[in-house]
Design an enzyme around this catalytic site. Structure first.
Site, short mmCIF file in Angstrom:
data_model
loop_
_atom_site.label_atom_id
_atom_site.label_comp_id
_atom_site.label_asym_id
_atom_site.label_seq_id
_atom_site.Cartn_x
_atom_site.Cartn_y
_atom_site.Cartn_z
N LYS A 150 -3.52 -1.97 16.50
CA LYS A 150 -4.23 -0.99 15.38
C LYS A 150 -5.31 -0.15 16.58
O LYS A 150 -5.60 0.84 16.53
CB LYS A 150 -5.02 -1.90 14.79
CG LYS A 150 -4.20 -2.46 13.17
CD LYS A 150 -3.44 -1.28 12.53
CE LYS A 150 -2.55 -1.37 11.08
NZ LYS A 150 -2.05 0.04 10.83
N TYR B 262 -1.39 -7.79 16.33
CA TYR B 262 -2.07 -6.70 15.04
C TYR B 262 -3.88 -6.14 16.30
O TYR B 262 -3.51 -4.86 15.68
CB TYR B 262 -2.73 -7.94 13.85
CG TYR B 262 -3.04 -6.52 13.05
CD1 TYR B 262 -2.07 -6.03 12.34
CD2 TYR B 262 -4.38 -6.81 12.60
CE1 TYR B 262 -2.29 -5.23 11.32
CE2 TYR B 262 -4.17 -5.67 11.52
CZ TYR B 262 -3.56 -5.15 10.47
OH TYR B 262 -3.81 -4.68 9.34
N SER C 163 -7.27 -0.67 10.48
CA SER C 163 -7.75 -1.99 9.92
C SER C 163 -9.61 -2.53 9.89
O SER C 163 -9.46 -2.42 11.35
CB SER C 163 -6.40 -3.34 8.98
OG SER C 163 -7.16 -4.34 10.77
N THR D 277 -1.98 -7.22 -0.91
CA THR D 277 -0.43 -7.05 -0.54
C THR D 277 -0.70 -7.78 0.46
O THR D 277 -0.84 -8.38 1.41
CB THR D 277 -0.30 -5.72 -0.50
OG1 THR D 277 0.82 -5.09 -0.35
CG2 THR D 277 -1.41 -4.87 1.16
N LEU E 137 0.81 -1.64 -0.57
CA LEU E 137 0.24 0.10 -0.45
C LEU E 137 0.60 1.22 0.12
O LEU E 137 0.72 1.93 -0.54
CB LEU E 137 -0.76 0.59 1.19
CG LEU E 137 -1.85 -1.24 1.86
CD1 LEU E 137 -2.80 -1.28 2.69
CD2 LEU E 137 -2.83 -0.68 0.03
#
Length: 316
Positions: A165, A161, A148, A196, A21
């Site tokens: 975030k 994660y 996300s 990705t 990204l």
């Protein structure tokens, strides 16, 4: 609409610009007249990829490479100094750099948790702190934080994660309240599934033990995750959304990219926590509460059907 001359004078720092990204975003903004400072761990490799993508010359003053390792405090200090020397106070700072991991809380080592929070929170905070005095003095600037689906809700098997975030989103909200009076703003972009690798150098770090106690979880999550990749968005779609975000003017803006991310954000606002827990469980195919307790026998579909029928068939 901004004139092309005004647009060309604007500068943006994009972290993690060597791939995925970040690479798509840096290339898109460069093509649309921005002066791009591409911050990355490997400048030689990353800039070669960017120049190949954009056709920019090695000495193009609108495409500048800066070394940045968010795990290294000295690197952050040096990067901030290099950015200030190259463009002064940037018009925008995009915190795109990130890593990912897969594994339950019990499986994931503490070293990974530290790395996750340093990359997604502590490092970006340090870089922002270093650049904020110049941006405040200039009276302008947009700070963009990439979140996300895992930042909206804590997701099973990606706890580190999700936690990082989520913490990043709360920091962004706090920051927006502090800097709005100086003419600065913050945008949070919640991303869906993109084609990705959000990663370390060799792909997502995985600590999943398919033969261990959480093997049943991993099997269904892995299967459904692979199916979701079939509808993954292209990095270029994200880059276009980011370009729009850089024109945001309100103190705090929350955007989402992709129908998957948008649906989750809306559902999380409308549904209570217990309902969202069940939605996540069913979406990932996870067992119901108590289904894996010691001594609990897993019944097949046929057996469950017979039991259900027995409950409704009247007794004679």
């Amino acid at each position: 609409m901004r004139s092309r001359a005004v647009t060309e004078s604007r500068s943006v720092v994009v972290t993690g610009a060597s791939r995925g990204l970040g690479l798509a975003s840096a290339a898109h903004l460069y093509r649309h007249g921005w002066r791009v400072v591409a911050a990355m761990r490997s400048v030689d490799t990353g800039m070669a990829a960017l120049r190949a993508e954009t056709g920019a010359a090695a000495d193009d003053p609108r495409l500048i490479g800066v070394r940045l390792d968010l795990l290294d405090e000295d690197s952050i200090v040096a990067a901030a100094a290099a950015i200030a020397a190259a463009v002064g106070a940037p018009d925008a700072l995009v915190h795109n750099a990130g890593i990912a991991s897969a594994g339950t809380v019990e499986e994931t080592p503490m070293e990974l948790w530290q790395q996750m929070f340093t990359t997604h929170l502590f490092g970006p905070v340090a870089l922002t702190k270093a650049l904020l005095p110049g941006m405040r003095a200039a009276g302008r600037g947009r700070i963009v934080v990439i979140s996300s689906a895992g930042g909206v809700r804590g997701m099973p098997a990606i706890a580190a994660y999700s936690a990082a975030k989520g913490a990043t989103e709360r920091w962004a909200e706090s920051l927006a309240g502090e800097i709005a009076a100086f003419g600065l703003g913050v945008t949070v972009i919640v991303t869906g599934v993109f084609d990705t690798d959000i990663i370390t150098d060799h792909g997502t770090q995985t600590f999943r033990d398919f033969e261990g106690p959480y093997g049943r979880h991993h099997a269904t999550i892995d299967k459904r995750g692979r199916a979701a990749m079939k509808i993954a968005h292209s990095p270029e779609k994200f880059a276009k959304e980011l370009a729009k975000a850089l024109d945001d003017t309100r103190p705090i803006v929350r955007r989402s990219t992709g129908i998957d991310a948008t649906s989750l954000v809306v559902s999380n606002r409308l549904l209570p926590g217990r309902a969202m827990h069940q939605v996540s469980r069913l979406a990932m195919g996870l067992p119901r509460q108590g289904a894996m307790r010691p001594g609990v026998v897993k019944l097949g579909i046929g057996t469950r059907a017979l039991i259900a029928a027995a409950k409704v068939i009247p007794r004679r």
